[in-house]
Design a protein around this motif. Structure first.
Motif, short mmCIF file in Angstrom:
data_model
loop_
_atom_site.label_atom_id
_atom_site.label_comp_id
_atom_site.label_asym_id
_atom_site.label_seq_id
_atom_site.Cartn_x
_atom_site.Cartn_y
_atom_site.Cartn_z
N ASP A 22 8.64 28.32 28.57
CA ASP A 22 7.44 27.80 29.23
C ASP A 22 6.26 28.75 29.04
N LEU A 23 5.17 28.21 28.53
CA LEU A 23 3.92 28.96 28.37
C LEU A 23 2.78 28.33 29.16
N SER A 24 3.11 27.37 30.02
CA SER A 24 2.07 26.62 30.72
C SER A 24 1.22 27.50 31.64
N TRP A 25 1.69 28.68 31.97
CA TRP A 25 0.97 29.59 32.84
C TRP A 25 -0.06 30.45 32.07
N HIS A 26 -0.07 30.36 30.74
CA HIS A 26 -1.06 31.09 29.94
C HIS A 26 -2.45 30.51 30.24
N LEU A 27 -3.36 31.33 30.70
CA LEU A 27 -4.69 30.87 31.09
C LEU A 27 -5.67 31.05 29.94
N VAL A 28 -5.60 30.17 28.97
CA VAL A 28 -6.49 30.25 27.81
C VAL A 28 -7.59 29.21 28.00
N ASP A 29 -8.77 29.70 28.36
CA ASP A 29 -9.92 28.82 28.49
C ASP A 29 -10.85 29.06 27.29
N GLU A 30 -12.02 28.43 27.28
CA GLU A 30 -12.94 28.55 26.15
C GLU A 30 -13.37 30.00 25.91
N GLU A 31 -13.66 30.73 26.98
CA GLU A 31 -14.09 32.13 26.83
C GLU A 31 -13.00 32.97 26.16
N LEU A 32 -11.78 32.85 26.65
CA LEU A 32 -10.68 33.65 26.10
C LEU A 32 -10.34 33.21 24.68
N HIS A 33 -10.36 31.90 24.45
CA HIS A 33 -10.05 31.40 23.10
C HIS A 33 -11.12 31.89 22.10
N ALA A 34 -12.37 31.91 22.51
CA ALA A 34 -13.44 32.42 21.64
C ALA A 34 -13.21 33.90 21.34
N HIS A 35 -12.78 34.65 22.33
CA HIS A 35 -12.45 36.07 22.12
C HIS A 35 -11.31 36.21 21.11
N PHE A 36 -10.26 35.41 21.27
CA PHE A 36 -9.14 35.44 20.32
C PHE A 36 -9.65 35.14 18.91
N ASN A 37 -10.47 34.11 18.78
CA ASN A 37 -11.00 33.74 17.47
C ASN A 37 -11.78 34.89 16.84
N ASP A 38 -12.63 35.56 17.65
CA ASP A 38 -13.39 36.70 17.14
C ASP A 38 -12.45 37.80 16.64
N GLN A 39 -11.38 38.05 17.38
CA GLN A 39 -10.42 39.09 17.01
C GLN A 39 -9.65 38.71 15.75
N LEU A 40 -9.18 37.49 15.70
CA LEU A 40 -8.25 37.08 14.64
C LEU A 40 -8.93 36.67 13.34
N ALA A 41 -10.19 36.27 13.40
CA ALA A 41 -10.90 35.84 12.19
C ALA A 41 -11.04 36.95 11.17
N THR A 42 -11.03 38.18 11.62
CA THR A 42 -11.19 39.32 10.72
C THR A 42 -9.85 39.88 10.23
N ASN A 43 -8.75 39.27 10.62
CA ASN A 43 -7.42 39.76 10.23
C ASN A 43 -7.19 39.59 8.73
N SER A 44 -6.42 40.50 8.19
CA SER A 44 -6.00 40.39 6.79
C SER A 44 -4.67 39.67 6.69
N ALA A 45 -3.92 39.61 7.80
CA ALA A 45 -2.63 38.91 7.77
C ALA A 45 -2.12 38.69 9.19
N PHE A 46 -1.34 37.61 9.33
CA PHE A 46 -0.52 37.40 10.52
C PHE A 46 0.91 37.72 10.10
N LEU A 47 1.55 38.64 10.80
CA LEU A 47 2.95 38.98 10.57
C LEU A 47 3.74 38.30 11.68
N GLU A 48 4.64 37.38 11.33
CA GLU A 48 5.27 36.55 12.35
C GLU A 48 6.75 36.38 12.13
N GLY A 49 7.46 36.29 13.24
CA GLY A 49 8.85 35.89 13.20
C GLY A 49 8.94 34.38 13.04
#
Length: 188
Positions: A22-49
């Protein structure tokens, strides 16, 4: 030099997911999502399982085709497609566009990736995070603490059995009550 960054949502009591994933408790609103986008747009890679990759790949490649998608979600769909992904899995036979597959974490390969020019690499998937932590490959933790206690689920550092010293380098409160705690790993 690129950094390997763990970016993870957590409950106040240290869980990244609740019972039954369950991830329904994650509070991702427009402000936080915009912050994530700013952080992740400059990434050179996503390393994922595998699990993280499959969850992301099920939504983001086409999320911007939904006319009801908020602007930040549509923007992240483009980021997801653009940023190369390295997927660590022993069971996947193939991965989608702009992704490559590794069966194991090779510390020498990861250190060589860090030496290349470009943006940071974000690490996703709690089991992969623990492997990278154990191999001393994590440089930074960006922990987004949600103002909720969920009581049970899976903890981020559930299997950690060694000490990792950290230095708080940033904290920030978002309007929805989520707090970013950004820690750099201290190395001797």
């Amino acid at each position: 030099m690129r950094k390997i960054v763990v970016q993870m949502m957590l409950s106040l009591d240290g869980y990244f997911e609740g019972p039954d994933r369950d991830l329904s408790w994650h509070l991702v609103d427009e402000e936080l999502h915009a912050h994530f986008n700013d952080q992740l747009a400059t990434n050179s890679a996503f390393l994922e399982g595998r699990v993280t990759y499959e969850l992301m790949e099920a939504v983001w490649p086409t999320a911007d085709q939904d006319p009801d998608a908020p602007p930040t979600m549509a923007e992240f769909a483009g980021i997801w497609r653009a940023v190369p992904k390295i997927v660590f899995s022993r069971t996947l036979g193939e991965v989608g566009p702009n992704a490559s597959l590794r069966a194991e974490v090779d510390p020498d390969e990861i250190r060589a990736l860090e030496q290349q020019p470009g943006g940071d690499m974000t690490l996703g998937g709690v089991d992969l995070v623990e492997t990278f932590r154990r191999l001393d490959l994590v440089d930074e933790y960006r922990l987004y603490v949600n103002p909720v206690v969920i009581g049970r689920g899976r903890r981020l550092f559930e299997t950690a059995d060694t000490r990792t010293d950290l230095e708080l380098v940033e904290n920030r409160r978002f309007g929805n009550g989520v707090v970013l705690l950004r820690y750099a790993v201290r190395r001797p």
